[in-house]
Design a protein around this motif. Structure first.
Motif, PDB file in Angstrom:
ATOM      1  N   TYR A   1      30.091   6.938  16.132  1.00 29.41           N
ATOM      2  CA  TYR A   1      29.223   8.049  16.474  1.00 29.41           C
ATOM      3  C   TYR A   1      29.579   9.291  15.675  1.00 29.41           C
ATOM      4  O   TYR A   1      30.706   9.472  15.231  1.00 29.41           O
ATOM      5  CB  TYR A   1      29.393   8.417  17.952  1.00 29.41           C
ATOM      6  CG  TYR A   1      28.903   7.379  18.919  1.00 29.41           C
ATOM      7  CD1 TYR A   1      27.548   7.142  19.091  1.00 29.41           C
ATOM      8  CD2 TYR A   1      29.804   6.647  19.689  1.00 29.41           C
ATOM      9  CE1 TYR A   1      27.102   6.202  19.994  1.00 29.41           C
ATOM     10  CE2 TYR A   1      29.364   5.707  20.597  1.00 29.41           C
ATOM     11  CZ  TYR A   1      28.012   5.482  20.741  1.00 29.41           C
ATOM     12  OH  TYR A   1      27.574   4.549  21.642  1.00 29.41           O
TER      13      TYR A   1
ATOM     14  N   ARG B   1      19.212  10.099  10.572  1.00 31.75           N
ATOM     15  CA  ARG B   1      20.086   9.033  11.068  1.00 31.75           C
ATOM     16  C   ARG B   1      21.297   9.623  11.794  1.00 31.75           C
ATOM     17  O   ARG B   1      21.726   9.114  12.820  1.00 31.75           O
ATOM     18  CB  ARG B   1      20.518   8.124   9.918  1.00 31.75           C
ATOM     19  CG  ARG B   1      21.343   6.925  10.364  1.00 31.75           C
ATOM     20  CD  ARG B   1      21.635   5.930   9.239  1.00 31.75           C
ATOM     21  NE  ARG B   1      22.190   6.548   8.046  1.00 31.75           N
ATOM     22  CZ  ARG B   1      21.542   6.682   6.884  1.00 31.75           C
ATOM     23  NH1 ARG B   1      20.309   6.247   6.749  1.00 31.75           N
ATOM     24  NH2 ARG B   1      22.127   7.261   5.851  1.00 31.75           N
TER      25      ARG B   1
ATOM     26  N   ARG C   1      20.074  10.593  15.214  1.00 29.76           N
ATOM     27  CA  ARG C   1      19.785   9.415  16.055  1.00 29.76           C
ATOM     28  C   ARG C   1      21.039   8.693  16.517  1.00 29.76           C
ATOM     29  O   ARG C   1      21.071   8.149  17.612  1.00 29.76           O
ATOM     30  CB  ARG C   1      18.888   8.431  15.306  1.00 29.76           C
ATOM     31  CG  ARG C   1      17.433   8.822  15.268  1.00 29.76           C
ATOM     32  CD  ARG C   1      16.532   7.750  14.672  1.00 29.76           C
ATOM     33  NE  ARG C   1      16.684   7.680  13.211  1.00 29.76           N
ATOM     34  CZ  ARG C   1      17.271   6.691  12.557  1.00 29.76           C
ATOM     35  NH1 ARG C   1      17.750   5.652  13.190  1.00 29.76           N
ATOM     36  NH2 ARG C   1      17.372   6.713  11.233  1.00 29.76           N
ATOM     37  N   THR C   2      22.076   8.665  15.679  1.00 29.46           N
ATOM     38  CA  THR C   2      23.289   7.927  16.037  1.00 29.46           C
ATOM     39  C   THR C   2      24.370   8.827  16.631  1.00 29.46           C
ATOM     40  O   THR C   2      25.485   8.376  16.845  1.00 29.46           O
ATOM     41  CB  THR C   2      23.871   7.203  14.804  1.00 29.46           C
ATOM     42  OG1 THR C   2      24.233   8.175  13.825  1.00 29.46           O
ATOM     43  CG2 THR C   2      22.880   6.200  14.242  1.00 29.46           C
TER      44      THR C   2
END
Length: 154
Positions: A2, A66, A69-70
Protein backbone atom coordinates in the motif's frame (compact mmCIF):
# COMPACT_ATOMS: atom_id res chain seq x y z
CA UNK A 1 2.04 -3.02 -0.96
CA UNK A 2 0.00 0.00 0.00
CA UNK A 3 0.82 3.65 -0.28
CA UNK A 4 -0.10 5.06 3.09
CA UNK A 5 -1.76 8.40 2.41
CA UNK A 6 -3.71 10.94 4.42
CA UNK A 7 -6.78 12.68 3.04
CA UNK A 8 -4.63 15.77 2.43
CA UNK A 9 -2.09 13.72 0.43
CA UNK A 10 -4.87 12.19 -1.68
CA UNK A 11 -6.20 15.69 -2.37
CA UNK A 12 -2.72 16.78 -3.55
CA UNK A 13 -2.61 13.83 -5.96
CA UNK A 14 -6.13 14.51 -7.24
CA UNK A 15 -5.24 18.16 -7.82
CA UNK A 16 -2.17 17.16 -9.84
CA UNK A 17 -4.24 14.74 -11.93
CA UNK A 18 -6.81 17.46 -12.61
CA UNK A 19 -4.07 19.94 -13.56
CA UNK A 20 -2.43 17.45 -15.90
CA UNK A 21 -5.76 16.61 -17.57
CA UNK A 22 -7.02 20.16 -18.01
CA UNK A 23 -3.88 22.31 -18.40
CA UNK A 24 -0.90 20.17 -19.39
CA UNK A 25 -2.84 17.90 -21.76
CA UNK A 26 -4.36 20.93 -23.52
CA UNK A 27 -0.94 22.58 -24.00
CA UNK A 28 0.58 19.36 -25.34
CA UNK A 29 -2.30 18.95 -27.81
CA UNK A 30 -1.73 22.53 -29.01
CA UNK A 31 1.99 21.77 -29.41
CA UNK A 32 1.16 18.65 -31.42
CA UNK A 33 -1.23 20.58 -33.65
CA UNK A 34 1.39 23.27 -34.29
CA UNK A 35 4.13 20.69 -34.98
CA UNK A 36 1.89 18.86 -37.48
CA UNK A 37 1.44 22.12 -39.36
CA UNK A 38 5.19 22.23 -40.03
CA UNK A 39 4.87 19.39 -42.51
CA UNK A 40 7.05 16.26 -42.80
CA UNK A 41 6.49 14.41 -39.50
CA UNK A 42 9.30 11.90 -40.03
CA UNK A 43 11.98 14.55 -39.46
CA UNK A 44 10.00 16.92 -37.24
CA UNK A 45 11.70 17.21 -33.84
CA UNK A 46 8.92 19.34 -32.34
CA UNK A 47 6.37 16.68 -33.23
CA UNK A 48 8.45 13.89 -31.70
CA UNK A 49 9.06 15.96 -28.55
CA UNK A 50 5.36 16.73 -28.18
CA UNK A 51 4.47 13.05 -28.60
CA UNK A 52 7.07 12.16 -25.93
CA UNK A 53 5.64 14.83 -23.60
CA UNK A 54 2.13 13.49 -24.16
CA UNK A 55 3.23 9.94 -23.33
CA UNK A 56 5.01 11.11 -20.17
CA UNK A 57 1.98 13.15 -19.06
CA UNK A 58 -0.44 10.27 -19.63
CA UNK A 59 1.92 7.90 -17.83
CA UNK A 60 2.09 10.25 -14.82
CA UNK A 61 -1.73 10.50 -14.75
CA UNK A 62 -2.02 6.69 -14.73
CA UNK A 63 0.65 6.42 -12.02
CA UNK A 64 -1.08 8.95 -9.75
CA UNK A 65 -4.47 7.34 -10.33
CA UNK A 66 -3.04 3.91 -9.44
CA UNK A 67 -1.38 5.37 -6.35
CA UNK A 68 -4.75 6.70 -5.15
CA UNK A 69 -6.61 3.47 -5.95
CA UNK A 70 -4.08 1.27 -4.14
CA UNK A 71 -3.57 3.59 -1.19
CA UNK A 72 -4.49 2.88 2.36
CA UNK A 73 -6.05 5.88 4.06
CA UNK A 74 -4.39 6.64 7.36
CA UNK A 75 -5.24 9.12 10.05
CA UNK A 76 -2.81 10.27 12.66
CA UNK A 77 -4.21 8.86 15.87
CA UNK A 78 -1.16 9.58 17.97
CA UNK A 79 -1.41 11.54 21.18
CA UNK A 80 0.25 14.93 21.56
CA UNK A 81 3.25 13.38 23.34
CA UNK A 82 3.92 10.78 20.60
CA UNK A 83 5.74 11.14 17.28
CA UNK A 84 3.11 11.20 14.54
CA UNK A 85 2.31 12.32 11.02
CA UNK A 86 2.89 16.01 10.45
CA UNK A 87 4.83 16.45 13.68
CA UNK A 88 8.39 17.69 13.89
CA UNK A 89 10.79 15.81 16.08
CA UNK A 90 14.35 16.36 17.26
CA UNK A 91 16.27 13.11 16.94
CA UNK A 92 19.69 12.53 18.50
CA UNK A 93 21.91 10.00 16.76
CA UNK A 94 23.64 8.26 19.65
CA UNK A 95 26.70 7.15 17.69
CA UNK A 96 27.95 10.70 17.10
CA UNK A 97 25.69 12.88 19.27
CA UNK A 98 24.34 14.78 16.26
CA UNK A 99 20.80 16.18 16.67
CA UNK A 100 18.57 16.72 13.64
CA UNK A 101 15.01 17.92 13.20
CA UNK A 102 12.70 15.79 11.06
CA UNK A 103 9.06 15.99 10.07
CA UNK A 104 7.18 12.71 9.62
CA UNK A 105 5.10 12.72 6.41
CA UNK A 106 3.42 10.38 3.93
CA UNK A 107 5.21 8.82 0.98
CA UNK A 108 4.31 11.50 -1.57
CA UNK A 109 5.42 14.35 0.67
CA UNK A 110 8.85 12.87 1.36
CA UNK A 111 11.79 15.20 0.78
CA UNK A 112 14.95 13.93 2.52
CA UNK A 113 16.93 17.04 1.57
CA UNK A 114 14.51 19.10 3.66
CA UNK A 115 14.27 16.47 6.43
CA UNK A 116 10.73 15.42 5.51
CA UNK A 117 10.88 11.67 6.11
CA UNK A 118 8.32 9.07 5.19
CA UNK A 119 6.44 7.07 7.78
CA UNK A 120 7.53 4.07 5.69
CA UNK A 121 11.27 4.80 5.88
CA UNK A 122 13.39 2.90 8.41
CA UNK A 123 13.79 5.97 10.62
CA UNK A 124 10.13 6.92 10.21
CA UNK A 125 8.93 3.44 11.17
CA UNK A 126 11.30 3.37 14.12
CA UNK A 127 10.28 6.67 15.69
CA UNK A 128 6.54 6.58 14.88
CA UNK A 129 4.40 6.52 18.06
CA UNK A 130 7.47 6.91 20.29
CA UNK A 131 7.69 9.42 23.13
CA UNK A 132 10.28 11.95 24.20
CA UNK A 133 13.30 10.35 25.83
CA UNK A 134 12.81 6.93 24.22
CA UNK A 135 15.81 5.28 22.60
CA UNK A 136 15.18 3.24 19.48
CA UNK A 137 17.33 0.90 17.37
CA UNK A 138 16.81 1.63 13.68
CA UNK A 139 17.48 -1.11 11.13
CA UNK A 140 18.28 0.24 7.68
CA UNK A 141 19.94 -1.21 4.57
CA UNK A 142 23.22 0.40 5.74
CA UNK A 143 23.04 -1.30 9.15
CA UNK A 144 21.70 -0.59 12.61
CA UNK A 145 22.00 2.61 14.60
CA UNK A 146 20.49 4.02 17.77
CA UNK A 147 18.54 7.26 18.14
CA UNK A 148 16.82 9.05 21.00
CA UNK A 149 13.70 11.20 20.68
CA UNK A 150 14.81 14.53 22.16
CA UNK A 151 11.71 16.67 21.56
CA UNK A 152 8.35 16.42 19.77
CA UNK A 153 6.87 19.57 18.21
CA UNK A 154 3.58 20.10 16.41
Amino acid sequence: MYNYLTEEAIKILQDEIQHRKSVVRKKINEDLKEARAHGDLSENFEYKAAKRDRAQNESRIRYLDRMIRTSKLIKDETTSDEVGLGKKVLVKFLSDGEVEEFKLVTTIETDPLNNLISIESPLGKGIYRRKEGEEVMITSPEGEYAVRIEKIMV
